[in-house]
Design a protein around this motif. Structure first.
Motif, PDB file in Angstrom:
ATOM      1  N   GLY A  63      45.132  37.134  45.308  1.00 58.42           N
ATOM      2  CA  GLY A  63      45.990  36.567  44.497  1.00 58.42           C
ATOM      3  C   GLY A  63      47.249  36.285  45.519  1.00 58.42           C
ATOM      4  N   THR A  64      48.163  35.775  45.223  1.00 58.31           N
ATOM      5  CA  THR A  64      49.699  35.805  45.920  1.00 58.31           C
ATOM      6  C   THR A  64      50.549  36.671  45.718  1.00 58.31           C
ATOM      7  N   LEU A  65      51.409  36.842  47.165  1.00 62.30           N
ATOM      8  CA  LEU A  65      51.822  38.206  46.950  1.00 62.30           C
ATOM      9  C   LEU A  65      53.391  37.566  48.177  1.00 62.30           C
ATOM     10  N   GLN A 122      46.437  24.743  38.041  1.00 65.06           N
ATOM     11  CA  GLN A 122      46.042  25.517  40.310  1.00 65.06           C
ATOM     12  C   GLN A 122      45.349  26.804  39.325  1.00 65.06           C
ATOM     13  N   VAL A 123      46.156  27.818  39.061  1.00 65.58           N
ATOM     14  CA  VAL A 123      45.988  29.318  38.638  1.00 65.58           C
ATOM     15  C   VAL A 123      44.403  29.550  38.417  1.00 65.58           C
ATOM     16  N   ALA A 124      44.184  28.917  36.612  1.00 66.93           N
ATOM     17  CA  ALA A 124      43.141  28.691  35.462  1.00 66.93           C
ATOM     18  C   ALA A 124      42.114  28.400  36.398  1.00 66.93           C
ATOM     19  N   GLN A 125      42.296  27.158  37.281  1.00 69.62           N
ATOM     20  CA  GLN A 125      40.505  26.574  38.270  1.00 69.62           C
ATOM     21  C   GLN A 125      40.363  27.570  38.741  1.00 69.62           C
ATOM     22  N   VAL A 126      41.549  28.071  39.515  1.00 72.84           N
ATOM     23  CA  VAL A 126      40.571  28.879  40.980  1.00 72.84           C
ATOM     24  C   VAL A 126      40.392  30.459  40.316  1.00 72.84           C
ATOM     25  N   ASP A 127      41.030  30.774  39.009  1.00 81.54           N
ATOM     26  CA  ASP A 127      39.899  31.582  38.302  1.00 81.54           C
ATOM     27  C   ASP A 127      38.462  31.312  37.646  1.00 81.54           C
ATOM     28  N   GLN A 128      38.848  30.547  37.215  1.00 88.55           N
ATOM     29  CA  GLN A 128      37.325  30.062  36.791  1.00 88.55           C
ATOM     30  C   GLN A 128      36.415  29.933  38.502  1.00 88.55           C
ATOM     31  N   MET A 129      36.441  29.697  39.089  1.00 91.87           N
ATOM     32  CA  MET A 129      36.035  29.019  40.148  1.00 91.87           C
ATOM     33  C   MET A 129      35.533  30.718  40.931  1.00 91.87           C
ATOM     34  N   SER A 130      36.405  31.614  40.985  1.00 92.12           N
ATOM     35  CA  SER A 130      36.044  32.854  41.228  1.00 92.12           C
ATOM     36  C   SER A 130      35.251  33.632  40.250  1.00 92.12           C
ATOM     37  N   GLY A 131      34.993  33.413  38.660  1.00 93.25           N
ATOM     38  CA  GLY A 131      34.117  34.133  37.727  1.00 93.25           C
ATOM     39  C   GLY A 131      35.370  35.041  37.574  1.00 93.25           C
ATOM     40  N   GLY A 132      36.813  35.170  37.353  1.00 90.42           N
ATOM     41  CA  GLY A 132      38.235  35.717  37.053  1.00 90.42           C
ATOM     42  C   GLY A 132      38.176  36.909  37.443  1.00 90.42           C
ATOM     43  N   ARG A 133      38.602  36.639  39.098  1.00 86.31           N
ATOM     44  CA  ARG A 133      38.972  37.873  39.839  1.00 86.31           C
ATOM     45  C   ARG A 133      40.295  37.318  40.775  1.00 86.31           C
ATOM     46  N   VAL A 134      40.842  36.648  39.467  1.00 83.97           N
ATOM     47  CA  VAL A 134      42.635  36.199  40.359  1.00 83.97           C
ATOM     48  C   VAL A 134      43.773  36.976  39.859  1.00 83.97           C
ATOM     49  N   GLU A 135      45.014  37.207  40.956  1.00 82.64           N
ATOM     50  CA  GLU A 135      45.634  37.843  39.919  1.00 82.64           C
ATOM     51  C   GLU A 135      47.189  36.776  40.555  1.00 82.64           C
ATOM     52  N   LEU A 136      47.975  36.432  39.555  1.00 80.26           N
ATOM     53  CA  LEU A 136      49.690  35.215  39.972  1.00 80.26           C
ATOM     54  C   LEU A 136      50.458  36.745  40.475  1.00 80.26           C
ATOM     55  N   GLY A 137      51.130  36.318  41.636  1.00 80.91           N
ATOM     56  CA  GLY A 137      52.812  37.302  41.941  1.00 80.91           C
ATOM     57  C   GLY A 137      52.824  36.185  41.809  1.00 80.91           C
ATOM     58  N   PRO A 185      46.286  38.480  35.330  1.00 84.60           N
ATOM     59  CA  PRO A 185      46.963  39.922  35.269  1.00 84.60           C
ATOM     60  C   PRO A 185      47.971  38.665  36.426  1.00 84.60           C
ATOM     61  N   VAL A 186      49.691  39.690  36.014  1.00 79.10           N
ATOM     62  CA  VAL A 186      50.665  39.190  36.309  1.00 79.10           C
ATOM     63  C   VAL A 186      51.644  40.218  36.719  1.00 79.10           C
ATOM     64  N   ILE A 187      51.884  39.547  38.318  1.00 79.94           N
ATOM     65  CA  ILE A 187      52.955  40.525  39.229  1.00 79.94           C
ATOM     66  C   ILE A 187      54.667  40.024  38.991  1.00 79.94           C
ATOM     67  N   VAL A 188      55.044  40.603  39.416  1.00 81.59           N
ATOM     68  CA  VAL A 188      56.424  40.380  39.069  1.00 81.59           C
ATOM     69  C   VAL A 188      57.090  41.952  40.235  1.00 81.59           C
ATOM     70  N   LEU A 208      61.898  41.933  34.309  1.00 79.23           N
ATOM     71  CA  LEU A 208      60.978  40.603  33.119  1.00 79.23           C
ATOM     72  C   LEU A 208      59.554  41.038  34.063  1.00 79.23           C
ATOM     73  N   ALA A 209      60.182  42.049  34.923  1.00 82.97           N
ATOM     74  CA  ALA A 209      58.282  42.758  34.674  1.00 82.97           C
ATOM     75  C   ALA A 209      57.972  43.528  33.427  1.00 82.97           C
ATOM     76  N   ALA A 210      59.048  43.625  32.732  1.00 87.69           N
ATOM     77  CA  ALA A 210      58.736  45.105  30.914  1.00 87.69           C
ATOM     78  C   ALA A 210      58.069  43.237  30.017  1.00 87.69           C
ATOM     79  N   ARG A 211      58.391  42.107  30.508  1.00 89.21           N
ATOM     80  CA  ARG A 211      58.382  40.981  29.130  1.00 89.21           C
ATOM     81  C   ARG A 211      57.008  40.075  29.845  1.00 89.21           C
ATOM     82  N   PHE A 212      56.592  40.193  30.726  1.00 87.84           N
ATOM     83  CA  PHE A 212      55.746  39.332  31.090  1.00 87.84           C
ATOM     84  C   PHE A 212      54.690  40.269  32.537  1.00 87.84           C
ATOM     85  N   ALA A 213      54.644  40.799  32.925  1.00 87.94           N
ATOM     86  CA  ALA A 213      54.063  41.724  34.250  1.00 87.94           C
ATOM     87  C   ALA A 213      52.732  42.587  33.595  1.00 87.94           C
TER      88      ALA A 213
END
Length: 330
Positions: free
Chosen positions: A86-88, A103-118, A194-197, A208-213
């Motif tokens: 993921g990105t931080l 982009q993130v959905a595609q990389v998640d597919q490429m990884s077999g479901g191991r991606v997180e987005l900060g 998973p979304v990181i804020v 924002l963290a409470a709403r989305f993260a």
């Protein structure tokens, strides 16, 4: 705090995740990052994360130039098999949210479901100027809409359409594809990652963290400020009617550990820092000092620590942390 006492503290609250975090804009090729990511996986760390920047910070040799975060993670998705990626953090100024969702959905597919987005608002004006990227003065609204759109696109059921009419973006009749492999931690009936804020703001960022993260990250804080930052997020969750315990609370700190004082000094010199300053602001010193620091962070409520590795050629550093520190905290 002794090592055994730390182990007791951490185990009582679950396990502490140790993740490797890199800053490739300071000078790294894809092959450099691949070597660190594969060592991260081999040595048992939980994840490999990287910053999302296009310009070196500070003086020094700018070679070989920047690497794109999501291009890098796409490659690593195919060359690793276990670690999270993921990105931080990705800057909201760099990509349109519809493109980022793809982009993130595609990389998640490429990884077999191991991606997180900060995802963050962005802050480094010089890199925007250097590469012709607009850098609006007010960016918090931009970030909020991006979170709404990215999570909304992923969460739209297959066969339905997604629309958004906001101040910064308008999406009309979007098929909301592709979908990530993972399901949203906030709503398992919908797709998402998973979304990181994170950030320093006392009110808007916690909201924002409470709403989305899935995770709130305190990036390079003064250690004594960590409890206050976590408390603000917990309060925002309660105000939003969300269980504060449903978030992961993490910290990102520079790492510089040595088997003895001479090794600590050598590693500090290699990254242009002083041992005393690193001890104050990072996970640094001898193995026992690093263990004590992680123990203190655990007591403050952190269950995950991103170890910022600045010397990507020193894989022995990762070996030491994995062999001597990680068994006492994970």
């Amino acid at each position: 705090m002794a090592a055994r006492a730390l182990h007791d503290v951490v185990v009582q609250g679950g396990r502490m995740d140790l993740r490797i975090f890199t800053e490739p804009q300071q000078g790294a090729t894809y092959d450099d990052l691949l070597a660190v990511a594969q060592a991260t996986e081999r040595l048992g760390f939980d994840a490999f994360f990287r910053s999302d920047h296009y310009l070196r910070m500070g003086d020094g040799d700018p070679m070989p130039g920047p690497t794109d975060a999501w291009t890098t993670l796409a490659g690593l998705a195919r060359e690793t098999s276990r670690i999270r990626l993921g990105t931080l953090v990705t800057s909201a100024t760099f990509r349109h949210p519809g493109v980022l969702a793809v982009q993130v959905a595609q990389v998640d597919q490429m990884s077999g479901g191991r991606v997180e987005l900060g995802l963050g608002a962005g802050w480094f004006a010089e890199e925007h100027a250097a590469y012709g990227i607009p850098f609006p003065h007010k960016r918090f609204g931009l970030l909020t809409e991006q979170l709404e759109i990215v999570t909304g696109l992923w969460g739209t059921p297959v066969g339905e359409r997604f629309d958004h009419a906001g101040t910064h973006y308008t999406l009309t009749d979007s098929p909301a594809l592709p979908k990530p492999v993972q399901t949203s931690p906030l709503d398992p009936s919908r797709a998402g990652v998973p979304v990181i804020v994170g950030g320093n703001g006392p009110r808007r960022t916690p909201a924002l963290a409470a709403r989305f993260a899935t995770e709130y990250n305190a990036a390079f804080p003064e250690k004594h400020d960590v409890p206050e930052r976590f408390a603000a997020v917990r309060a925002a969750c309660e105000e939003a009617g969300r269980d504060p315990g449903s978030l992961t609370y993490s910290v990102a700190l520079i790492v510089c550990v040595g088997a003895d004082e001479a090794e600590v000094t050598r590693r500090a010199a290699a990254i242009g820092r002083e041992p005393a300053e690193l001890r104050e602001h990072g996970v640094a010193g001898t193995v026992s000092e690093a263990v004590d620091t992680l123990g203190a962070l655990a007591e403050m409520g952190a269950s995950r620590v991103y170890l910022q590795v600045m010397d990507l050629q020193d894989l022995d550093h990762l070996e030491l942390v994995a062999a001597e520190v990680m068994p006492q905290v994970a």
